[in-house]
Design a protein around this motif. Structure first.
Motif, PDB file in Angstrom:
ATOM      1  N   ARG A   5      36.395  31.038  39.784  1.00  0.00           N
ATOM      2  CA  ARG A   5      36.158  32.457  40.173  1.00  0.00           C
ATOM      3  C   ARG A   5      36.930  33.292  39.447  1.00  0.00           C
ATOM      4  NH1 ARG A   5      39.271  34.586  45.279  1.00  0.00           N
ATOM      5  NH2 ARG A   5      41.320  33.243  45.296  1.00  0.00           N
ATOM      6  N   ARG A   6      36.562  34.517  39.426  1.00  0.00           N
ATOM      7  CA  ARG A   6      37.237  35.778  38.805  1.00  0.00           C
ATOM      8  C   ARG A   6      38.271  36.275  39.760  1.00  0.00           C
ATOM      9  NH1 ARG A   6      33.663  39.194  37.101  1.00  0.00           N
ATOM     10  NH2 ARG A   6      34.589  39.004  34.760  1.00  0.00           N
ATOM     11  N   PHE A  26      41.400  34.668  35.901  1.00  0.00           N
ATOM     12  CA  PHE A  26      40.275  33.662  36.618  1.00  0.00           C
ATOM     13  C   PHE A  26      41.324  32.505  37.093  1.00  0.00           C
ATOM     14  CE2 PHE A  26      38.401  35.625  32.925  1.00  0.00           C
ATOM     15  CZ  PHE A  26      36.848  35.953  33.567  1.00  0.00           C
ATOM     16  N   ASP A  74      43.269  38.973  45.727  1.00  0.00           N
ATOM     17  CA  ASP A  74      42.617  37.928  45.452  1.00  0.00           C
ATOM     18  C   ASP A  74      43.528  36.598  45.242  1.00  0.00           C
ATOM     19  OD1 ASP A  74      40.060  39.031  46.011  1.00  0.00           O
ATOM     20  OD2 ASP A  74      39.678  39.134  43.853  1.00  0.00           O
TER      21      ASP A  74
END
Length: 78
Positions: A5-6, A26, A74
């Protein structure tokens, strides 16, 4: 190894006019991270502190501050 995922937002959300050619972060399937940045090994290697070094297969890359700040939420804690 694959990109899972980014981390952060896509380049278009950070003001890239093309949306495709900007720094990016990433998460990989093995838990490591990959970055797209501007190659700066030659310019920055002499600036490394005495307790830092890079292997022949490693490169120093520049990733914009905004890219990392927007990725922070994130990045997993562990």
């Amino acid at each position: 190894m694959k990109i899972v995922r980014r981390i952060g937002v896509p380049p278009s959300a950070r003001g890239s006019s093309s949306g495709a050619t900007c720094p990016d972060v990433f998460e990989l399937s093995d838990g490591n991270f990959a970055v797209i940045g501007t190659e700066a090994t030659e310019a920055l290697e002499p600036e490394l502190p005495a307790d830092a070094a890079r292997a022949d297969y490693e490169r120093i890359v520049i990733v914009s501050r905004e890219t990392l700040i927007r990725a922070k939420a994130d990045i997993p804690d562990s």
